[in-house]
Design a protein around this motif. Structure first.
Motif, PDB file in Angstrom:
ATOM      1  N   LEU A   1      16.108 -50.791  -3.850  1.00  0.00           N
ATOM      2  CA  LEU A   1      15.891 -49.346  -3.980  1.00  0.00           C
ATOM      3  C   LEU A   1      14.415 -48.999  -3.950  1.00  0.00           C
ATOM      4  O   LEU A   1      13.996 -48.057  -3.280  1.00  0.00           O
ATOM      5  N   ILE A   2      13.624 -49.776  -4.710  1.00  0.00           N
ATOM      6  CA  ILE A   2      12.191 -49.497  -4.783  1.00  0.00           C
ATOM      7  C   ILE A   2      11.526 -49.753  -3.437  1.00  0.00           C
ATOM      8  O   ILE A   2      10.717 -48.959  -2.959  1.00  0.00           O
ATOM      9  N   VAL A   3      11.896 -50.855  -2.816  1.00  0.00           N
ATOM     10  CA  VAL A   3      11.292 -51.185  -1.523  1.00  0.00           C
ATOM     11  C   VAL A   3      11.656 -50.127  -0.490  1.00  0.00           C
ATOM     12  O   VAL A   3      10.795 -49.572   0.199  1.00  0.00           O
ATOM     13  N   GLU A   4      12.920 -49.811  -0.434  1.00  0.00           N
ATOM     14  CA  GLU A   4      13.404 -48.829   0.532  1.00  0.00           C
ATOM     15  C   GLU A   4      12.796 -47.448   0.247  1.00  0.00           C
ATOM     16  O   GLU A   4      12.192 -46.822   1.105  1.00  0.00           O
ATOM     17  N   GLY A   5      12.937 -46.989  -0.993  1.00  0.00           N
ATOM     18  CA  GLY A   5      12.520 -45.636  -1.347  1.00  0.00           C
ATOM     19  C   GLY A   5      11.006 -45.476  -1.318  1.00  0.00           C
ATOM     20  O   GLY A   5      10.479 -44.585  -0.666  1.00  0.00           O
ATOM     21  N   HIS A   6      10.317 -46.370  -2.017  1.00  0.00           N
ATOM     22  CA  HIS A   6       8.873 -46.173  -2.171  1.00  0.00           C
ATOM     23  C   HIS A   6       8.080 -46.709  -0.976  1.00  0.00           C
ATOM     24  O   HIS A   6       7.327 -45.989  -0.337  1.00  0.00           O
ATOM     25  N   LEU A   7       8.328 -47.965  -0.653  1.00  0.00           N
ATOM     26  CA  LEU A   7       7.485 -48.588   0.379  1.00  0.00           C
ATOM     27  C   LEU A   7       7.820 -48.101   1.782  1.00  0.00           C
ATOM     28  O   LEU A   7       6.951 -47.989   2.628  1.00  0.00           O
ATOM     29  N   ILE A   8       9.097 -47.815   2.050  1.00  0.00           N
ATOM     30  CA  ILE A   8       9.448 -47.402   3.409  1.00  0.00           C
ATOM     31  C   ILE A   8       9.455 -45.883   3.547  1.00  0.00           C
ATOM     32  O   ILE A   8       8.781 -45.326   4.396  1.00  0.00           O
ATOM     33  N   GLU A   9      10.161 -45.213   2.617  1.00  0.00           N
ATOM     34  CA  GLU A   9      10.279 -43.761   2.780  1.00  0.00           C
ATOM     35  C   GLU A   9       9.153 -42.998   2.099  1.00  0.00           C
ATOM     36  O   GLU A   9       9.010 -41.793   2.285  1.00  0.00           O
ATOM     37  N   GLY A  10       8.389 -43.688   1.271  1.00  0.00           N
ATOM     38  CA  GLY A  10       7.258 -43.019   0.631  1.00  0.00           C
ATOM     39  C   GLY A  10       7.661 -42.052  -0.467  1.00  0.00           C
ATOM     40  O   GLY A  10       6.985 -41.064  -0.722  1.00  0.00           O
ATOM     41  N   LYS A  11       8.790 -42.327  -1.128  1.00  0.00           N
ATOM     42  CA  LYS A  11       9.220 -41.448  -2.225  1.00  0.00           C
ATOM     43  C   LYS A  11       9.099 -42.181  -3.562  1.00  0.00           C
ATOM     44  O   LYS A  11       9.528 -43.332  -3.677  1.00  0.00           O
ATOM     45  N   ILE A  12       8.546 -41.507  -4.539  1.00  0.00           N
ATOM     46  CA  ILE A  12       8.439 -42.134  -5.859  1.00  0.00           C
ATOM     47  C   ILE A  12       9.773 -42.014  -6.581  1.00  0.00           C
ATOM     48  O   ILE A  12      10.383 -40.939  -6.611  1.00  0.00           O
ATOM     49  N   LEU A  13      10.231 -43.132  -7.123  1.00  0.00           N
ATOM     50  CA  LEU A  13      11.493 -43.100  -7.872  1.00  0.00           C
ATOM     51  C   LEU A  13      11.190 -42.675  -9.301  1.00  0.00           C
ATOM     52  O   LEU A  13      10.864 -43.494 -10.154  1.00  0.00           O
ATOM     53  N   ARG A  14      11.301 -41.380  -9.529  1.00  0.00           N
ATOM     54  CA  ARG A  14      10.834 -40.789 -10.783  1.00  0.00           C
ATOM     55  C   ARG A  14      11.412 -41.437 -12.045  1.00  0.00           C
ATOM     56  O   ARG A  14      10.700 -41.685 -13.003  1.00  0.00           O
ATOM     57  N   ASP A  15      12.697 -41.682 -12.036  1.00  0.00           N
ATOM     58  CA  ASP A  15      13.325 -42.135 -13.275  1.00  0.00           C
ATOM     59  C   ASP A  15      12.938 -43.566 -13.636  1.00  0.00           C
ATOM     60  O   ASP A  15      13.125 -43.995 -14.764  1.00  0.00           O
ATOM     61  N   LYS A  16      12.399 -44.301 -12.695  1.00  0.00           N
ATOM     62  CA  LYS A  16      11.980 -45.677 -13.000  1.00  0.00           C
ATOM     63  C   LYS A  16      10.465 -45.754 -13.187  1.00  0.00           C
ATOM     64  O   LYS A  16       9.936 -46.780 -13.610  1.00  0.00           O
ATOM     65  N   ALA A  17       9.766 -44.682 -12.812  1.00  0.00           N
ATOM     66  CA  ALA A  17       8.299 -44.727 -12.837  1.00  0.00           C
ATOM     67  C   ALA A  17       7.785 -44.562 -14.259  1.00  0.00           C
ATOM     68  O   ALA A  17       8.082 -43.600 -14.946  1.00  0.00           O
ATOM     69  N   LEU A  18       7.006 -45.537 -14.677  1.00  0.00           N
ATOM     70  CA  LEU A  18       6.450 -45.513 -16.014  1.00  0.00           C
ATOM     71  C   LEU A  18       5.136 -44.735 -15.983  1.00  0.00           C
ATOM     72  O   LEU A  18       4.807 -43.991 -16.877  1.00  0.00           O
ATOM     73  N   LEU A  19       4.405 -44.971 -14.908  1.00  0.00           N
ATOM     74  CA  LEU A  19       3.054 -44.454 -14.815  1.00  0.00           C
ATOM     75  C   LEU A  19       2.805 -44.066 -13.363  1.00  0.00           C
ATOM     76  O   LEU A  19       3.036 -44.846 -12.448  1.00  0.00           O
ATOM     77  N   ILE A  20       2.366 -42.822 -13.157  1.00  0.00           N
ATOM     78  CA  ILE A  20       1.986 -42.394 -11.818  1.00  0.00           C
ATOM     79  C   ILE A  20       0.545 -41.954 -11.910  1.00  0.00           C
ATOM     80  O   ILE A  20       0.214 -41.082 -12.715  1.00  0.00           O
ATOM     81  N   GLU A  21      -0.295 -42.574 -11.104  1.00  0.00           N
ATOM     82  CA  GLU A  21      -1.725 -42.302 -11.174  1.00  0.00           C
ATOM     83  C   GLU A  21      -1.995 -40.799 -11.058  1.00  0.00           C
ATOM     84  O   GLU A  21      -1.511 -40.141 -10.147  1.00  0.00           O
ATOM     85  N   GLY A  22      -2.760 -40.284 -12.010  1.00  0.00           N
ATOM     86  CA  GLY A  22      -3.163 -38.886 -11.941  1.00  0.00           C
ATOM     87  C   GLY A  22      -2.089 -37.899 -12.350  1.00  0.00           C
ATOM     88  O   GLY A  22      -2.283 -36.689 -12.280  1.00  0.00           O
ATOM     89  N   ARG A  23      -0.931 -38.379 -12.741  1.00  0.00           N
ATOM     90  CA  ARG A  23       0.114 -37.441 -13.169  1.00  0.00           C
ATOM     91  C   ARG A  23       0.595 -37.757 -14.559  1.00  0.00           C
ATOM     92  O   ARG A  23       0.442 -38.860 -15.044  1.00  0.00           O
ATOM     93  N   LYS A  24       1.220 -36.764 -15.169  1.00  0.00           N
ATOM     94  CA  LYS A  24       1.712 -36.950 -16.518  1.00  0.00           C
ATOM     95  C   LYS A  24       3.108 -37.548 -16.482  1.00  0.00           C
ATOM     96  O   LYS A  24       3.979 -37.040 -15.797  1.00  0.00           O
ATOM     97  N   THR A  25       3.276 -38.656 -17.166  1.00  0.00           N
ATOM     98  CA  THR A  25       4.616 -39.202 -17.332  1.00  0.00           C
ATOM     99  C   THR A  25       4.818 -39.396 -18.837  1.00  0.00           C
ATOM    100  O   THR A  25       3.844 -39.480 -19.577  1.00  0.00           O
ATOM    101  N   PRO A  26       6.072 -39.482 -19.281  1.00  0.00           N
ATOM    102  CA  PRO A  26       6.293 -39.579 -20.728  1.00  0.00           C
ATOM    103  C   PRO A  26       5.579 -40.772 -21.369  1.00  0.00           C
ATOM    104  O   PRO A  26       5.150 -40.690 -22.514  1.00  0.00           O
TER     105      PRO A  26
END
Ligand code: FMN
Ligand code: FES
Lengths: 592, 185
Positions: free
Chosen positions: A77-102
């Motif tokens: 899922l991560i490879v397909e979604g993030h690396l290929i399609e360029g979409k961040i998988l929000r519910d699994k993302a702990l930390l996104i550079e420059g953005r607020k995450t819980p």
């Protein structure tokens, strides 16, 4: 680090324990299968231990993202979604550079000097370290500073030893520099015996060159001819990475004969400990390096004058050395700006136990316990109530809620009855019995007492016997006084600080949680419901749904009841294994 | 105390050769007793009386001195151990996370007393250790050097079962696993 897309997996001991290796294999497989030109690398521990396995993805044109709690089957899922399609998988993302995450607060509320590289660079690649300014401090020292100037700089920074006692490092180096001897030794204490602490391991596994660079600078400052790193046997990965780092540093001319053509020479050898807590004590450590039983000896003579093979020896902790290159690069003044009057810089804590975000927390000295536990750590797990924080391990103490605003520094913690110690911080909630916790530490120190001096050998044993009978409901009213008296005798009479601090966990729990001792002794009751001899198990008929899970799993057949009707526990058959408590999804089983 | 157990397939002659090699490597280096004991144990599984005697002779120490060092450190074993070494962490973080329950589950499953030990068929040795440095994943245990974190009693049992299974597959359920079946309650 190149412009190529990159996937980095945290593979320190904790990442591996959480299944990091199979995640790594899965990532390699996926990337190969899809023929992606992506670089796969490993790193040390970034400290988000609560969310292991951690996978960081750097993709061109996208912010850097760290995914947490990654399992092998999340990888496609991560490879397909993030690396290929360029979409961040929000519910699994702990930390996104420059953005607020819980979970962003965990890092945001920290100040990272010692851990600056941990989890970011590849610890097995010396070029990664050099790219972040590594070995610059060594070059600066060897090309333009006298040993005396180095010692003055460290003294001016106010750096104090991170191994527990907090002795000023510059002063220690001066003592050893002054001592005479044919050989001189510089030793890194990587014994980290405090159970519940792993900051030294994380630094050794995540940034071994920083420790080595600090050691070489220290060696130069005192005129050391040989170096040893005394590392715990339980840390095989740290040992492996240290050996590689030493070999790499030697091949680049940072270690060995005539370092960087300065005329100064130093070799460093890794010595593996063999499992004895007392070997963290300086004189015991020396005996162990010499191949003897690791027993402390009276001081003086101090190791600075008579250490390994009778030669002047300087011993510092891992974190102490890891601070040194930063101080040299950024100047003592900048370091001394951080912290309090008496405690400069930062301290790394290992936040564990019932805290929501457990892991590595490096904070400025003087930060309050509350900020560490609730700010960085995010409070207590599962919405339970904070009860105490144990700081400093077997030599430390337990502090209650009313002292949460105590600043962490070398003066405030001892005033409250705890110590800074090495940096273990174990948070406990209302399900932990404080008498049991005190008994736990006494069991540890009693077992680890080397037996050389009587107060420690016999005193800890007597204290443990008393605590054991209190937990069994056989305590006597005079036991509390007896514990306090024994504690003072052991503290005063012991040869080394193992015995000298062993009573601390008992003394602080007596000071802040005396009512729990009284409940055990007078009422034969364990308020936390933990001491098996004092509790009985019951099912709340209001909450029980009659699902039958406890009945099916009770190993002694003590539970009965019809389906969909409240169940009951037969006290006579119950073996108090807690299986029902663990299994019940409705919180219906309770102890009295 | 001394048993005829020989770890792996190597006979006594080969064991001696392995030991000779280690002793030669450290010959003349001061303070090498602990690394010698460590490597000998690594190669031979445990330190037998025979091994300790040879080490004493080669390092110029008395047997009592060597025995004193070997018994001082928790790492050294004077008894043979099982094929799989299970080390259950009892550090502070693991203790408050229920390490005792993990102990009870694993030892119960293997039919060992709660303080651990070696199964009669020499398949498993269970030891208590103090903090393996992965406290955030408490409770934790290490089997043959591989860490398993975030355990509960069920998970711990299934980890052990997976080692029993791979054992069965390899040996095709030979004599050894037969013995284990008797031992299990
Ligand atoms: C029983 C005992 C255990 C110790 N364990 C350690 C340890 O694991 N790591 C450590 O750095 N210091 C430990 N110390 C403290 C060391 O003796 C010593 O003070 C420290 O390594 C000095 O380094 P520092 O000046 O950089 O703090 C221990 C002390 C005692 C009494
Ligand atoms: S307490 Fe178990 S890993 Fe640290």
């Amino acid at each position: 680090m190149s412009g190529k897309d990159r996937v980095v997996v945290g593979l320190a001991t904790c990442g591996i324990a959480a299944g990091g290796v199979s995640v790594m294999e899965e990532i390699r497989r996926e990337i190969k299968k899809r023929n992606l030109g992506v670089e796969v690398a490993e790193t040390g521990c970034i400290g988000y231990c609560f969310a292991e396995v951690l996978v960081e993805i750097q993709k061109a044109g996208m912010p850097k993202v760290i995914y947490g709690e990654v399992k092998p089957n999340d990888v496609p899922l991560i490879v397909e979604g993030h690396l290929i399609e360029g979409k961040i998988l929000r519910d699994k993302a702990l930390l996104i550079e420059g953005r607020k995450t819980p979970e962003a607060d965990f890092l945001k509320k920290q100040k990272r000097i010692v851990l600056a590289n941990c989890g970011l660079i590849d610890p097995e690649n010396i070029d990664d370290y050099i790219a972040t300014g590594g070995y610059e401090a060594l070059k600066k020292v060897l090309s333009g500073m006298t040993p005396e100037q180095v010692r003055e700089e460290i003294l001016a920074s106010g750096l104090r030893g991170r191994g527990g006692a907090g002795f000023p490092t510059g002063q220690k180096w001066n003592l050893c520099a002054m001592a005479q001897g044919k050989d001189k030794y510089i030793v890194c204490n990587a014994d980290e015996g405090d159970p519940g602490a792993f900051m030294d391991r994380s630094v050794l596994e995540g940034d071994p060159h920083a420790v080595i660079e600090g050691m070489i600078i220290g060696g130069y400052a005192i005129g050391a001819t040989h170096g040893y790193i005394y590392c715990r046997a339980e840390y095989p990965l740290a040992v492996r990475r240290l050996k590689k780092a030493i070999a790499d540093a030697t091949s680049r001319g940072f270690l060995g004969k005539n370092i960087l053509s300065s005329g100064y020479s130093l070799d460093i050898v890794v010595k593996e400990g063999a499992g004895a807590f007392v070997c963290g004590e300086e004189t015991a450590l020396i005996a162990s390096i010499e191949g003897k039983r690791g027993m402390p000896r009276p001081r003086p003579p101090f190791p600075a004058n008579k250490g390994i093979w009778g030669m002047p020896t300087n011993i510092n902790n891992v974190e102490t050395f890891a601070n040194v290159p930063w101080i040299i690069r950024n100047r003592a003044k900048k370091f001394a700006k951080m912290g309090t009057v008496g405690s400069k810089g930062t301290k790394v804590f290992c936040l564990t136990g019932k805290v929501r975000r457990g892991g590595l927390a490096e904070v400025e000295m003087g930060t309050t316990l509350r900020e560490v536990i609730f700010g960085v750590g995010g409070g207590i797990k599962e919405g339970r109530k904070f009860k105490a924080v144990q700081i400093g391990g077997p030599s430390g103490g337990c502090l209650p809620e009313s002292l949460l605003d105590t600043p962490v520094d070398y003066d405030s913690l001892p005033a409250a009855g705890a110590i800074m110690g090495s940096g273990g911080m174990v948070v406990v909630d209302d399900t932990t019995c404080m008498v049991d916790l005190a008994k736990y530490f006494l069991t540890f120190t009693q077992m680890e007492s080397c037996g050389k001096c009587v107060p420690c050998r016999l005193g800890t044993k007597r204290m443990l016997e008393i605590l054991t009978r209190i937990c069994k409901g056989e305590g006597k009213p005079e036991d509390i006084d007896l514990l306090e008296k024994l504690a003072i005798d052991i503290k005063e009479g012991s040869l080394c600080q193992l015995g000298g601090t062993a009573p601390n966990p008992v003394l602080t729990t007596l000071r802040y949680f005396r009512d729990e001792y009284v409940a055990h002794i007078r009422d034969k009751r364990c308020p936390a419901g933990l001491c098996v001899d004092l509790v009985t198990f019951h099912i709340d008929p209001e909450k029980c749904t009659g699902c039958g899970v406890c009945l099916k799993n009770c190993p002694s057949g003590a539970i009965s009841g019809e389906r969909k009707k409240p169940h009951v526990i037969d006290e006579d058959k119950c073996i108090k294994c807690r299986e029902c408590i663990r299994r019940c999804r409705f919180d219906a089983v309770y102890t009295v | 105390m001394m048993s005829a157990y020989s770890p792996g397939a190597c006979d006594n002659g080969e064991q001696s050769r392995v030991l000779e090699k280690i002793l030669k490597k450290y010959k003349g280096s001061e303070g090498a007793l602990i690394p010698v004991l460590q490597e000998a144990q690594e190669a031979l599984g445990y330190l037998s009386e025979e091994t300790l005697k040879k080490i004493a002779k080669a390092t110029g120490r008395t047997l009592a001195q060597v025995y004193g060092v070997a018994t001082f450190y928790a790492q050294f074993r004077l008894e043979p151990i099982g094929k799989h070494l299970v080390r259950i962490c009892h550090g502070t973080a693991c203790h408050v996370a229920g390490a005792d329950d993990i102990d009870a589950a694993v030892c119960g499953h293997l039919g060992l007393p709660e303080e651990g030990g070696t199964t009669g068929d020499m398949e498993f040795t269970v030891e208590k250790v103090v903090c393996v440095g992965a406290c955030s994943l408490a409770p934790i245990m290490i089997v043959d050097g591989v860490a398993h974190g975030r355990l509960n009693p069920d998970k711990a049992r299934s980890v052990i079962k997976s080692y029993q299974k791979s054992e069965n597959e390899r040996s095709g359920g030979g004599a050894r696993s037969g013995k284990r079946a008797q031992k299990k309650k």
